[in-house]
Motif scaffolding. Structure first.
Motif, PDB file in Angstrom:
ATOM      1  N   HIS A  29      30.594  36.964  48.164  1.00  0.00           N
ATOM      2  CA  HIS A  29      31.284  36.044  47.254  1.00  0.00           C
ATOM      3  C   HIS A  29      31.020  36.404  45.806  1.00  0.00           C
ATOM      4  O   HIS A  29      31.938  36.424  44.973  1.00  0.00           O
ATOM      5  CB  HIS A  29      30.827  34.595  47.500  1.00  0.00           C
ATOM      6  N   ASN A  30      29.753  36.667  45.472  1.00  0.00           N
ATOM      7  CA  ASN A  30      29.398  36.946  44.081  1.00  0.00           C
ATOM      8  C   ASN A  30      30.032  38.233  43.575  1.00  0.00           C
ATOM      9  O   ASN A  30      30.487  38.309  42.431  1.00  0.00           O
ATOM     10  CB  ASN A  30      27.879  37.015  43.922  1.00  0.00           C
ATOM     11  N   GLN A  31      30.050  39.247  44.429  1.00  0.00           N
ATOM     12  CA  GLN A  31      30.663  40.516  44.035  1.00  0.00           C
ATOM     13  C   GLN A  31      32.157  40.329  43.798  1.00  0.00           C
ATOM     14  O   GLN A  31      32.719  40.870  42.830  1.00  0.00           O
ATOM     15  CB  GLN A  31      30.420  41.577  45.103  1.00  0.00           C
ATOM     16  N   LEU A  32      32.809  39.569  44.669  1.00  0.00           N
ATOM     17  CA  LEU A  32      34.240  39.316  44.509  1.00  0.00           C
ATOM     18  C   LEU A  32      34.500  38.516  43.234  1.00  0.00           C
ATOM     19  O   LEU A  32      35.457  38.790  42.499  1.00  0.00           O
ATOM     20  CB  LEU A  32      34.778  38.569  45.727  1.00  0.00           C
ATOM     21  N   TYR A  33      33.644  37.539  42.981  1.00  0.00           N
ATOM     22  CA  TYR A  33      33.773  36.727  41.764  1.00  0.00           C
ATOM     23  C   TYR A  33      33.713  37.637  40.529  1.00  0.00           C
ATOM     24  O   TYR A  33      34.559  37.539  39.629  1.00  0.00           O
ATOM     25  CB  TYR A  33      32.657  35.688  41.724  1.00  0.00           C
ATOM     26  N   ARG A  34      32.714  38.526  40.484  1.00  0.00           N
ATOM     27  CA  ARG A  34      32.554  39.403  39.321  1.00  0.00           C
ATOM     28  C   ARG A  34      33.733  40.367  39.189  1.00  0.00           C
ATOM     29  O   ARG A  34      34.180  40.660  38.070  1.00  0.00           O
ATOM     30  CB  ARG A  34      31.236  40.180  39.427  1.00  0.00           C
ATOM     31  N   LEU A  35      34.230  40.851  40.322  1.00  0.00           N
ATOM     32  CA  LEU A  35      35.360  41.783  40.287  1.00  0.00           C
ATOM     33  C   LEU A  35      36.584  41.110  39.653  1.00  0.00           C
ATOM     34  O   LEU A  35      37.271  41.702  38.810  1.00  0.00           O
ATOM     35  CB  LEU A  35      35.675  42.242  41.712  1.00  0.00           C
ATOM     36  N   ILE A  36      36.844  39.873  40.040  1.00  0.00           N
ATOM     37  CA  ILE A  36      37.998  39.148  39.496  1.00  0.00           C
ATOM     38  C   ILE A  36      37.793  38.855  38.011  1.00  0.00           C
ATOM     39  O   ILE A  36      38.698  39.040  37.196  1.00  0.00           O
ATOM     40  CB  ILE A  36      38.232  37.855  40.299  1.00  0.00           C
ATOM     41  N   ARG A  37      36.591  38.399  37.651  1.00  0.00           N
ATOM     42  CA  ARG A  37      36.301  38.103  36.245  1.00  0.00           C
ATOM     43  C   ARG A  37      36.429  39.364  35.383  1.00  0.00           C
ATOM     44  O   ARG A  37      37.002  39.329  34.293  1.00  0.00           O
ATOM     45  CB  ARG A  37      34.897  37.514  36.104  1.00  0.00           C
ATOM     46  N   ASP A  38      35.896  40.484  35.874  1.00  0.00           N
ATOM     47  CA  ASP A  38      35.983  41.738  35.121  1.00  0.00           C
ATOM     48  C   ASP A  38      37.438  42.147  34.920  1.00  0.00           C
ATOM     49  O   ASP A  38      37.814  42.647  33.845  1.00  0.00           O
ATOM     50  CB  ASP A  38      35.226  42.851  35.848  1.00  0.00           C
ATOM     51  N   THR A  39      38.262  41.936  35.940  1.00  0.00           N
ATOM     52  CA  THR A  39      39.679  42.286  35.833  1.00  0.00           C
ATOM     53  C   THR A  39      40.359  41.430  34.778  1.00  0.00           C
ATOM     54  O   THR A  39      41.160  41.926  33.977  1.00  0.00           O
ATOM     55  CB  THR A  39      40.378  42.118  37.186  1.00  0.00           C
ATOM     56  N   PHE A  40      40.066  40.146  34.759  1.00  0.00           N
ATOM     57  CA  PHE A  40      40.637  39.264  33.740  1.00  0.00           C
ATOM     58  C   PHE A  40      40.230  39.725  32.333  1.00  0.00           C
ATOM     59  O   PHE A  40      41.048  39.723  31.402  1.00  0.00           O
ATOM     60  CB  PHE A  40      40.177  37.821  33.957  1.00  0.00           C
ATOM     61  N   MET A  41      38.982  40.117  32.182  1.00  0.00           N
ATOM     62  CA  MET A  41      38.516  40.558  30.861  1.00  0.00           C
ATOM     63  C   MET A  41      39.213  41.854  30.439  1.00  0.00           C
ATOM     64  O   MET A  41      39.590  42.019  29.272  1.00  0.00           O
ATOM     65  CB  MET A  41      37.002  40.739  30.873  1.00  0.00           C
ATOM     66  N   ALA A  45      43.623  44.445  27.190  1.00  0.00           N
ATOM     67  CA  ALA A  45      44.911  45.152  27.174  1.00  0.00           C
ATOM     68  C   ALA A  45      45.978  44.337  26.456  1.00  0.00           C
ATOM     69  O   ALA A  45      46.746  44.873  25.637  1.00  0.00           O
ATOM     70  CB  ALA A  45      45.354  45.461  28.606  1.00  0.00           C
ATOM     71  N   LEU A  46      46.031  43.038  26.732  1.00  0.00           N
ATOM     72  CA  LEU A  46      47.035  42.183  26.097  1.00  0.00           C
ATOM     73  C   LEU A  46      46.779  42.066  24.589  1.00  0.00           C
ATOM     74  O   LEU A  46      47.712  42.088  23.785  1.00  0.00           O
ATOM     75  CB  LEU A  46      47.028  40.798  26.744  1.00  0.00           C
ATOM     76  N   GLU A  47      45.508  41.975  24.227  1.00  0.00           N
ATOM     77  CA  GLU A  47      45.159  41.908  22.807  1.00  0.00           C
ATOM     78  C   GLU A  47      45.562  43.202  22.103  1.00  0.00           C
ATOM     79  O   GLU A  47      46.062  43.178  20.979  1.00  0.00           O
ATOM     80  CB  GLU A  47      43.667  41.647  22.658  1.00  0.00           C
ATOM     81  N   GLY A  48      45.358  44.330  22.798  1.00  0.00           N
ATOM     82  CA  GLY A  48      45.736  45.619  22.226  1.00  0.00           C
ATOM     83  C   GLY A  48      47.233  45.754  22.026  1.00  0.00           C
ATOM     84  O   GLY A  48      47.689  46.493  21.155  1.00  0.00           O
ATOM     85  N   GLU A  49      48.008  45.032  22.822  1.00  0.00           N
ATOM     86  CA  GLU A  49      49.469  45.041  22.686  1.00  0.00           C
ATOM     87  C   GLU A  49      49.964  44.056  21.630  1.00  0.00           C
ATOM     88  O   GLU A  49      51.169  43.958  21.392  1.00  0.00           O
ATOM     89  CB  GLU A  49      50.124  44.681  24.026  1.00  0.00           C
ATOM     90  N   GLY A  50      49.025  43.309  21.045  1.00  0.00           N
ATOM     91  CA  GLY A  50      49.436  42.289  20.091  1.00  0.00           C
ATOM     92  C   GLY A  50      50.014  41.072  20.768  1.00  0.00           C
ATOM     93  O   GLY A  50      50.880  40.384  20.195  1.00  0.00           O
ATOM     94  N   GLY A  51      49.545  40.760  21.987  1.00  0.00           N
ATOM     95  CA  GLY A  51      50.056  39.635  22.748  1.00  0.00           C
ATOM     96  C   GLY A  51      49.650  38.290  22.174  1.00  0.00           C
ATOM     97  O   GLY A  51      48.841  38.205  21.240  1.00  0.00           O
ATOM     98  N   ASP A  52      50.213  37.249  22.744  1.00  0.00           N
ATOM     99  CA  ASP A  52      49.947  35.874  22.324  1.00  0.00           C
ATOM    100  C   ASP A  52      48.437  35.612  22.343  1.00  0.00           C
ATOM    101  O   ASP A  52      47.800  35.741  23.393  1.00  0.00           O
ATOM    102  CB  ASP A  52      50.660  34.915  23.286  1.00  0.00           C
TER     103      ASP A  52
END
Length: 368
Positions: free
Chosen positions: A277-289, A294-301
């Motif tokens: 569970h913890n590894q999956l949690y970190r994997l998802i959180r890391d992906t969001f970050m 990436a979105l910030e680099g594109e000048g996103g909202d």
């Protein structure tokens, strides 16, 4: 920092103990044992009770010393744990020498949730005969202050943000990507597709076996043991079947799982073992970050960037249920898919009335 073996308070002779405990830590452990069948609940409750025990130990107090004034001080402490070097720090493994109970002060919603959990602890300990009083009973306007049900679910990705995120997640791999990179890319697509299409809790995802995807009378279902050890079946959308087939192809398996296949659905880098569970949690959180960067680099909202940085795996469940509601799935079937015991829990995901209310409110003008 280690959880101390805090000694229990001396009790009046009229209190009859109904649990086998010697210290406060023993008594709390007995309460936590009631939740051993719900791993995520247990993890959350253990975190909040450990914070309380550590705070009491720092003041040389016991659970029995916890009166209304101490409860008020503890609530203030949750908002701003001081001294910071003792109480706050980055996320570390539990037994790391730099582990700390907090990453920072808790938000009002998180403080409220902590107090809701601890109120349940004190109620149980009084019934168990470990304590003679419950300080929460003296809290003024308790029903309002400890009401943790928001009028509507806000912790989800709005549809335009989800559409951008899914497109970003499915972007082409860079040339020369390694086999491991290709594997991790495919695994992330399966994890987020699974999370969005079926609204699982993170522990349910980690524990899913391939054989839990079942063909019954010509229709595919996901069989899941959910909160409270309740067994349920959820219909598989066509897109979920496609996600599953794509992932199994990467694993060099047939497109559809065999009956009673006990191999894990989400797998480690070796393609065989499951992940925790913890590894999956970190994997998802890391992906969001990574997506936020990436979105910030594109000048996103900026609001969308902030949402991605705050998002947790449970946001995916909220996102799934909210978007299903917006797609027109009926409240009754939505409640069954979400596995909510009460319809009013599911109704919190319906934002239609908010949109209609906002539209009509525009009729109210300063001048005709």
């Amino acid at each position: 920092m280690e959880t101390p073996g805090v000694m229990s308070a001396s009790l009046g002779s009229r209190v009859v103990r109904r649990i086998d405990a010697v210290t406060d830590a023993d008594a709390v452990a007995a309460w936590l044992a009631e939740y051993r069948e719900s791993p995520q609940t247990l993890k959350s409750y253990r975190r909040e009770t450990e914070r309380l025990l550590l705070w009491l130990a720092s003041r040389q107090l016991t659970l029995g010393d916890m009166d209304r004034e101490a409860l008020r001080h503890f609530e203030q402490f949750l908002a701003d744990p001081q001294p910071a070097e003792r109480w706050t720090g980055p996320s570390r493994p539990r037994h790391h020498p730099q582990w700390r109970p907090f990453r920072g002060g808790l938000s009002p919603a998180s403080r409220r949730q902590s107090l809701v959990i601890l109120q349940g602890l004190f109620t149980w300990l009084v019934e168990a005969g470990w304590l003679s009083h419950n300080p929460f009973r003296l809290m003024r306007d308790k029903s309002r202050r400890l009401n943790n049900q928001a009028p509507g679910v806000q912790r989800y990705l709005e549809r335009p943000l989800w559409e951008w995120f899914w497109q970003w997640l499915n972007g082409s791999l860079e040339a020369g990507q390694s086999k491991r990179g290709f594997y991790e890319h495919a695994r992330r697509r399966f994890i987020f597709g699974f999370a969005y299409l079926l609204a699982p809790r993170v522990n349910e995802m980690a524990e899913t076996r391939m054989g839990d995807f079942q063909l019954i009378e010509g229709r595919w279902w996901w069989s899941v043991v959910g909160k409270g050890s309740k067994v349920a079946r959820v219909p598989l959308p066509e897109d979920m079947l496609a996600c599953l087939a794509d992932w199994r192809k990467v694993l060099k398996l047939d497109a559809r799982p065999a009956y009673q296949d006990e191999s894990p659905a989400i797998r480690a880098l070796d393609g065989k073992r499951g992940i925790g569970h913890n590894q999956l949690y970190r994997l998802i959180r890391d992906t969001f970050m990574q997506a936020a960067d990436a979105l910030e680099g594109e000048g996103g909202d900026p609001g969308y960037v902030a949402a991605l940085r705050q998002a947790t795996p449970h946001w995916l469940r909220h996102t799934s249920i909210t978007h299903q509601a917006q797609s027109g799935i009926s409240l009754r079937h939505l409640a069954e898919s979400a596995r909510h015991a009460r319809l009013d829990t599911t109704s919190r995901y319906l934002h239609t009335e908010d949109h209609e209310w906002h539209r009509e409110q525009q009729l109210h003008r300063l001048a005709p």
